[in-house]
Write a protein that holds these residues in place. Structure first.
Motif, PDB file in Angstrom:
ATOM      1  N   SER A   1      27.827  53.354  34.125  1.00 27.83           N
ATOM      2  CA  SER A   1      26.826  52.991  35.126  1.00 27.83           C
ATOM      3  C   SER A   1      25.886  51.925  34.586  1.00 27.83           C
ATOM      4  CB  SER A   1      26.034  54.230  35.545  1.00 27.83           C
ATOM      5  OG  SER A   1      24.993  53.886  36.440  1.00 27.83           O
ATOM      6  N   LEU A   2      25.513  52.063  33.314  1.00 29.83           N
ATOM      7  CA  LEU A   2      24.637  51.072  32.680  1.00 29.83           C
ATOM      8  C   LEU A   2      25.303  49.708  32.624  1.00 29.83           C
ATOM      9  CD1 LEU A   2      22.067  50.372  31.043  1.00 29.83           C
ATOM     10  CD2 LEU A   2      23.265  51.192  29.012  1.00 29.83           C
ATOM     11  N   LEU A   3      26.566  49.666  32.272  1.00 37.75           N
ATOM     12  CA  LEU A   3      27.264  48.391  32.124  1.00 37.75           C
ATOM     13  C   LEU A   3      27.503  47.708  33.464  1.00 37.75           C
ATOM     14  CD1 LEU A   3      29.836  49.228  29.306  1.00 37.75           C
ATOM     15  CD2 LEU A   3      27.587  48.148  29.118  1.00 37.75           C
ATOM     16  N   ILE A   4      27.653  48.484  34.521  1.00 36.15           N
ATOM     17  CA  ILE A   4      27.846  47.908  35.861  1.00 36.15           C
ATOM     18  C   ILE A   4      26.647  47.054  36.266  1.00 36.15           C
ATOM     19  CG2 ILE A   4      27.911  48.505  38.323  1.00 36.15           C
ATOM     20  CD1 ILE A   4      29.726  50.848  37.568  1.00 36.15           C
ATOM     21  N   HIS A   5      25.470  47.421  35.790  1.00 30.64           N
ATOM     22  CA  HIS A   5      24.242  46.752  36.215  1.00 30.64           C
ATOM     23  C   HIS A   5      23.789  45.634  35.261  1.00 30.64           C
ATOM     24  CE1 HIS A   5      24.077  50.604  38.449  1.00 30.64           C
ATOM     25  NE2 HIS A   5      23.547  49.844  39.386  1.00 30.64           N
ATOM     26  N   GLN A   6      24.706  45.132  34.444  1.00 33.50           N
ATOM     27  CA  GLN A   6      24.363  44.004  33.574  1.00 33.50           C
ATOM     28  C   GLN A   6      24.244  42.712  34.387  1.00 33.50           C
ATOM     29  OE1 GLN A   6      23.507  44.431  30.215  1.00 33.50           O
ATOM     30  NE2 GLN A   6      23.574  46.491  31.088  1.00 33.50           N
ATOM     31  N   PRO A   7      23.482  41.732  33.905  1.00 29.42           N
ATOM     32  CA  PRO A   7      23.270  40.490  34.658  1.00 29.42           C
ATOM     33  C   PRO A   7      24.577  39.747  34.936  1.00 29.42           C
ATOM     34  CG  PRO A   7      21.741  40.671  32.808  1.00 29.42           C
ATOM     35  CD  PRO A   7      22.743  41.756  32.634  1.00 29.42           C
ATOM     36  N   VAL A   8      24.593  39.005  36.016  1.00 24.80           N
ATOM     37  CA  VAL A   8      25.752  38.182  36.367  1.00 24.80           C
ATOM     38  C   VAL A   8      26.014  37.185  35.242  1.00 24.80           C
ATOM     39  CG1 VAL A   8      26.663  36.483  37.987  1.00 24.80           C
ATOM     40  CG2 VAL A   8      25.321  38.429  38.833  1.00 24.80           C
ATOM     41  N   GLY A   9      27.266  37.071  34.825  1.00 28.88           N
ATOM     42  CA  GLY A   9      27.612  36.153  33.745  1.00 28.88           C
ATOM     43  C   GLY A   9      27.639  36.801  32.379  1.00 28.88           C
ATOM     44  N   PHE A  10      27.144  38.025  32.282  1.00 23.12           N
ATOM     45  CA  PHE A  10      27.166  38.760  31.010  1.00 23.12           C
ATOM     46  C   PHE A  10      28.155  39.909  31.165  1.00 23.12           C
ATOM     47  CE2 PHE A  10      25.010  42.001  28.117  1.00 23.12           C
ATOM     48  CZ  PHE A  10      25.494  41.423  26.955  1.00 23.12           C
ATOM     49  N   GLU A  11      29.349  39.733  30.590  1.00 24.72           N
ATOM     50  CA  GLU A  11      30.417  40.716  30.748  1.00 24.72           C
ATOM     51  C   GLU A  11      30.550  41.557  29.483  1.00 24.72           C
ATOM     52  OE1 GLU A  11      34.010  38.742  31.772  1.00 24.72           O
ATOM     53  OE2 GLU A  11      33.150  37.696  33.509  1.00 24.72           O
ATOM     54  N   VAL A  12      30.633  42.861  29.678  1.00 21.78           N
ATOM     55  CA  VAL A  12      30.707  43.776  28.537  1.00 21.78           C
ATOM     56  C   VAL A  12      31.827  44.784  28.763  1.00 21.78           C
ATOM     57  CG1 VAL A  12      29.467  45.423  27.093  1.00 21.78           C
ATOM     58  CG2 VAL A  12      28.209  43.576  28.227  1.00 21.78           C
ATOM     59  N   THR A  13      32.709  44.897  27.782  1.00 21.81           N
ATOM     60  CA  THR A  13      33.723  45.943  27.774  1.00 21.81           C
ATOM     61  C   THR A  13      33.546  46.762  26.499  1.00 21.81           C
ATOM     62  OG1 THR A  13      35.324  44.469  26.706  1.00 21.81           O
ATOM     63  CG2 THR A  13      35.356  44.587  29.114  1.00 21.81           C
ATOM     64  N   PHE A  14      34.141  47.954  26.473  1.00 26.64           N
ATOM     65  CA  PHE A  14      33.940  48.800  25.290  1.00 26.64           C
ATOM     66  C   PHE A  14      35.153  49.674  25.010  1.00 26.64           C
ATOM     67  CE2 PHE A  14      32.610  51.528  28.765  1.00 26.64           C
ATOM     68  CZ  PHE A  14      33.055  52.789  28.389  1.00 26.64           C
ATOM     69  N   THR A  15      35.249  50.096  23.762  1.00 30.54           N
ATOM     70  CA  THR A  15      36.229  51.093  23.341  1.00 30.54           C
ATOM     71  C   THR A  15      35.498  52.153  22.534  1.00 30.54           C
ATOM     72  OG1 THR A  15      36.760  49.851  21.320  1.00 30.54           O
ATOM     73  CG2 THR A  15      38.138  49.449  23.264  1.00 30.54           C
ATOM     74  N   VAL A  16      36.042  53.366  22.522  1.00 28.70           N
ATOM     75  CA  VAL A  16      35.399  54.486  21.842  1.00 28.70           C
ATOM     76  C   VAL A  16      36.349  55.095  20.824  1.00 28.70           C
ATOM     77  CG1 VAL A  16      34.297  56.746  22.143  1.00 28.70           C
ATOM     78  CG2 VAL A  16      34.095  55.004  23.937  1.00 28.70           C
ATOM     79  N   ARG A  17      35.822  55.424  19.666  1.00 29.56           N
ATOM     80  CA  ARG A  17      36.596  56.202  18.704  1.00 29.56           C
ATOM     81  C   ARG A  17      35.672  57.175  17.994  1.00 29.56           C
ATOM     82  NH1 ARG A  17      36.872  54.931  13.110  1.00 29.56           N
ATOM     83  NH2 ARG A  17      35.490  53.219  12.497  1.00 29.56           N
ATOM     84  N   GLU A  18      36.193  58.340  17.699  1.00 27.01           N
ATOM     85  CA  GLU A  18      35.402  59.339  16.972  1.00 27.01           C
ATOM     86  C   GLU A  18      35.569  59.097  15.486  1.00 27.01           C
ATOM     87  OE1 GLU A  18      36.124  63.879  16.752  1.00 27.01           O
ATOM     88  OE2 GLU A  18      34.763  63.570  18.445  1.00 27.01           O
ATOM     89  N   ILE A  19      34.462  59.207  14.751  1.00 25.24           N
ATOM     90  CA  ILE A  19      34.505  58.982  13.311  1.00 25.24           C
ATOM     91  C   ILE A  19      34.035  60.230  12.589  1.00 25.24           C
ATOM     92  CG2 ILE A  19      34.220  56.485  13.435  1.00 25.24           C
ATOM     93  CD1 ILE A  19      31.277  56.861  12.869  1.00 25.24           C
ATOM     94  N   LEU A  20      34.593  60.444  11.424  1.00 25.66           N
ATOM     95  CA  LEU A  20      34.202  61.567  10.585  1.00 25.66           C
ATOM     96  C   LEU A  20      33.112  61.128   9.625  1.00 25.66           C
ATOM     97  CD1 LEU A  20      37.749  62.982   9.774  1.00 25.66           C
ATOM     98  CD2 LEU A  20      36.113  63.811  11.488  1.00 25.66           C
ATOM     99  N   PRO A  21      32.285  62.045   9.145  1.00 26.72           N
ATOM    100  CA  PRO A  21      31.193  61.687   8.229  1.00 26.72           C
ATOM    101  C   PRO A  21      31.640  60.872   7.030  1.00 26.72           C
ATOM    102  CG  PRO A  21      30.924  63.946   8.965  1.00 26.72           C
ATOM    103  CD  PRO A  21      32.250  63.477   9.497  1.00 26.72           C
ATOM    104  N   GLN A  22      32.786  61.226   6.424  1.00 31.44           N
ATOM    105  CA  GLN A  22      33.203  60.486   5.242  1.00 31.44           C
ATOM    106  C   GLN A  22      33.590  59.049   5.575  1.00 31.44           C
ATOM    107  OE1 GLN A  22      34.581  63.286   6.356  1.00 31.44           O
ATOM    108  NE2 GLN A  22      36.810  63.324   6.167  1.00 31.44           N
ATOM    109  N   ASN A  23      34.105  58.824   6.795  1.00 33.27           N
ATOM    110  CA  ASN A  23      34.404  57.453   7.198  1.00 33.27           C
ATOM    111  C   ASN A  23      33.130  56.651   7.411  1.00 33.27           C
ATOM    112  OD1 ASN A  23      37.100  57.999   7.122  1.00 33.27           O
ATOM    113  ND2 ASN A  23      37.286  58.439   9.308  1.00 33.27           N
ATOM    114  N   TRP A  24      32.091  57.312   7.951  1.00 34.70           N
ATOM    115  CA  TRP A  24      30.804  56.655   8.135  1.00 34.70           C
ATOM    116  C   TRP A  24      30.245  56.206   6.792  1.00 34.70           C
ATOM    117  CZ3 TRP A  24      27.699  55.740  12.487  1.00 34.70           C
ATOM    118  CH2 TRP A  24      26.374  55.418  12.229  1.00 34.70           C
ATOM    119  N   ASN A  25      30.344  57.080   5.812  1.00 34.85           N
ATOM    120  CA  ASN A  25      29.828  56.738   4.488  1.00 34.85           C
ATOM    121  C   ASN A  25      30.548  55.525   3.921  1.00 34.85           C
ATOM    122  OD1 ASN A  25      28.258  58.982   4.748  1.00 34.85           O
ATOM    123  ND2 ASN A  25      29.541  60.297   3.478  1.00 34.85           N
TER     124      ASN A  25
END
Length: 280
Positions: free
Chosen positions: A56-80
């Motif tokens: 819903s947030l991304l739908i309301h971005q300004p005209v001309g500003f296009e945003v796409t996204f991908t999601v992945r879950e990370i484990l604590p050791q990968n974050w480190n």
């Protein structure tokens, strides 16, 4: 706690469009951001990730500003591993050197802070952290009692301790942050820091000379009354995690309602930090 990494690919628009998007993402629970060539990555506790709210947030971005996204879950050791591969030392106001355990010491600086961030926010790299640290480096902390609200790694609490504060409470509602504070407290030999897991309810009967709150606009607005109650006359509140403009104006109005007087603000990379003082 498991975290999710959301990678945002941004096309078109201006640089400030990304900053505003990050601000809005912070309002729905994202707490750490890393810029890259195509956009940025944002991190959030997996249990707080609300995909319909994000879309819903991304739908309301300004005209001309296009945003796409991908999601992945990370484990604590990968974050480190990510932090260790990207975390470079930081120098703030030519006075404070922030490094990890795997970086060499530089005792020539007046203050040296060792931070192993793990999954907590706050290494001095983000503009909001460095803005508050710059304010702190102009303040006297000798013998003062300090609150670091939304403490993350505890970097602000550690700086207050190294600058002479007698007692510091570091509060965060994430147990991972509290574990990080306890480890960093030991690394920096700052036993006067008391780490507490919880919310602003913990400070109901406490008094602090200085309050540091680097969170986000909505939480700051919600907790301003609590901060005002915990400050004595002349007490100082340093806040960041918001933008100049509407955010700052909203905080000024809300602050005046609880006897917190706006003193000054400064900006960096679109973000702002402000100083408020408790009126008599």
């Amino acid at each position: 706690m498991k975290y999710s990494e959301v990678n945002f690919i941004c096309k078109g628009g201006e640089a400030w469009h990304r900053d505003v998007l990050m601000h809005d993402l912070a309002d729905i629970g994202f707490d750490t951001f890393e810029s890259n060539d195509k956009g940025f990555a944002a991190y959030i506790a997996s249990e707080q990730l609300d995909l319909p709210a994000l879309e819903s947030l991304l739908i309301h971005q300004p005209v001309g500003f296009e945003v796409t996204f991908t999601v992945r879950e990370i484990l604590p050791q990968n974050w480190n591993a990510v932090w260790e591969s990207n975390f470079e030392p930081v120098v703030v106001a030519d006075q404070c050197y922030v490094r990890a355990t795997f970086h060499p010491s530089k005792p020539a600086y007046p203050y040296e802070i060792i931070i192993d961030p793990k999954m907590a926010f706050g290494t001095g790299h983000h503009q909001t952290t460095s803005l508050v640290m710059c304010y702190m480096l102009e303040e006297s902390f000798d013998g003062k009692e300090v609150l670091d609200m939304g403490c993350g790694t505890g970097i602000l609490a550690i700086l207050a301790a190294k600058m002479g504060a007698s007692r510091i409470w570091a509060i965060d509602n994430d147990p991972v942050c509290i574990d990080s504070v306890l480890e960093n407290r030991t690394l920096n030999h700052t036993p006067q820091i008391v780490a507490k897991c919880g919310t602003a309810d913990l400070i109901s009967n406490e008094r602090f000379d200085v309050i540091l709150a680097n969170i986000n606009r909505n939480i700051l607005l919600d907790q301003l009354g609590r901060y005002a109650q915990a400050l004595p006359e002349g007490g100082v509140l340093y806040m960041s995690g918001f933008y100049e403009g509407d955010d700052l104006e909203a905080l000024k109005v809300a602050g005046a309602d609880v006897a917190l007087t706006y003193d000054s603000h400064r900006t960096l990379g679109g973000w702002a930090a402000a100083c408020f003082r408790k009126k008599g």
